[in-house]
Write a protein that holds these residues in place. Structure first.
Motif, PDB file in Angstrom:
ATOM      1  N   TRP A 113      -7.951   3.466   7.643  1.00  0.00           N
ATOM      2  CA  TRP A 113      -9.101   3.981   6.892  1.00  0.00           C
ATOM      3  C   TRP A 113      -9.166   3.430   5.476  1.00  0.00           C
ATOM      4  N   GLY A 114      -8.392   2.368   5.192  1.00  0.00           N
ATOM      5  CA  GLY A 114      -8.512   1.674   3.916  1.00  0.00           C
ATOM      6  C   GLY A 114      -7.737   2.289   2.765  1.00  0.00           C
ATOM      7  N   GLN A 115      -6.700   3.024   3.086  1.00  0.00           N
ATOM      8  CA  GLN A 115      -5.849   3.617   2.056  1.00  0.00           C
ATOM      9  C   GLN A 115      -4.430   3.100   2.232  1.00  0.00           C
ATOM     10  N   LYS A 116      -3.754   2.906   1.125  1.00  0.00           N
ATOM     11  CA  LYS A 116      -2.322   2.643   1.136  1.00  0.00           C
ATOM     12  C   LYS A 116      -1.681   3.968   0.751  1.00  0.00           C
ATOM     13  N   GLU A 117      -0.788   4.521   1.600  1.00  0.00           N
ATOM     14  CA  GLU A 117      -0.280   5.863   1.361  1.00  0.00           C
ATOM     15  C   GLU A 117       1.172   6.027   1.775  1.00  0.00           C
ATOM     16  N   PHE A 118       1.748   7.120   1.252  1.00  0.00           N
ATOM     17  CA  PHE A 118       3.048   7.600   1.697  1.00  0.00           C
ATOM     18  C   PHE A 118       3.072   9.106   1.523  1.00  0.00           C
ATOM     19  N   SER A 119       4.047   9.755   2.171  1.00  0.00           N
ATOM     20  CA  SER A 119       4.123  11.209   2.141  1.00  0.00           C
ATOM     21  C   SER A 119       5.550  11.688   1.902  1.00  0.00           C
ATOM     22  N   MET A 120       5.634  12.899   1.405  1.00  0.00           N
ATOM     23  CA  MET A 120       6.921  13.565   1.233  1.00  0.00           C
ATOM     24  C   MET A 120       6.713  15.062   1.389  1.00  0.00           C
ATOM     25  N   PHE A 166       0.315  10.793  -0.955  1.00  0.00           N
ATOM     26  CA  PHE A 166      -0.190  10.042  -2.090  1.00  0.00           C
ATOM     27  C   PHE A 166      -0.903   8.809  -1.553  1.00  0.00           C
ATOM     28  N   GLY A 167      -2.097   8.515  -2.068  1.00  0.00           N
ATOM     29  CA  GLY A 167      -2.853   7.396  -1.556  1.00  0.00           C
ATOM     30  C   GLY A 167      -3.658   6.666  -2.594  1.00  0.00           C
ATOM     31  N   GLN A 168      -3.903   5.402  -2.301  1.00  0.00           N
ATOM     32  CA  GLN A 168      -4.726   4.554  -3.171  1.00  0.00           C
ATOM     33  C   GLN A 168      -5.634   3.726  -2.288  1.00  0.00           C
ATOM     34  N   SER A 169      -6.902   3.628  -2.676  1.00  0.00           N
ATOM     35  CA  SER A 169      -7.846   2.776  -1.952  1.00  0.00           C
ATOM     36  C   SER A 169      -7.444   1.323  -2.107  1.00  0.00           C
ATOM     37  N   ILE A 170      -7.632   0.544  -1.034  1.00  0.00           N
ATOM     38  CA  ILE A 170      -7.297  -0.893  -1.116  1.00  0.00           C
ATOM     39  C   ILE A 170      -8.561  -1.711  -0.917  1.00  0.00           C
TER      40      ILE A 170
END
Length: 118
Positions: free
Chosen positions: A97-104, A114-118
């Motif tokens: 979906w066009g996001q760079k993300e990770f979770s905790m 946490f996510g950022q549009s790419i």
């Protein structure tokens, strides 16, 4: 009309939650009044609020919050450098979906993505 949103997540122990967000994630406590059973933290332009729920079973807690960032790579590396536990299924990756993300997970199993549009 809408100007902001502040998610409210459950916490079992205010001291543990405060320590995690302030000392591990580098948030600051918001406000100058210590409310019994309630905690507000902020970092940059976001706030997260917590309400006391001592009986919550972390294994049954499905609370989640999505935090957008403008420097996901630096944030991820900082968390790794600070030995924070990244969710086993949530390592840094580019999503369809066009996001760079990770979770905790926080101490009460609230999922922080946490996510950022790419």
């Amino acid at each position: 009309m809408f100007t902001d949103i502040n998610p409210k997540l459950p916490m079992r122990n205010k001291g543990i939650t405060r320590d995690f967000y302030l000392n591990k994630l580098d948030f600051q406590e918001f406000g100058n009044t210590d409310f019994d059973g309630y905690l507000m933290v902020q970092k940059d332009s976001i706030q997260i609020h917590f309400f006391e729920f001592k009986e919550i079973n972390p294994k049954e807690n499905y609370s989640q919050v999505y935090v957008r960032t403008d420097n996901i790579d630096k944030l991820y590396q900082t968390m790794l450098d600070n030995n924070l536990c990244i969710h086993p299924a949530g390592h840094l990756q580019i999503k369809p979906w066009g996001q760079k993300e990770f979770s905790m997970l926080d101490p009460d199993n609230n999922l922080l993505t946490f996510g950022q549009s790419i």
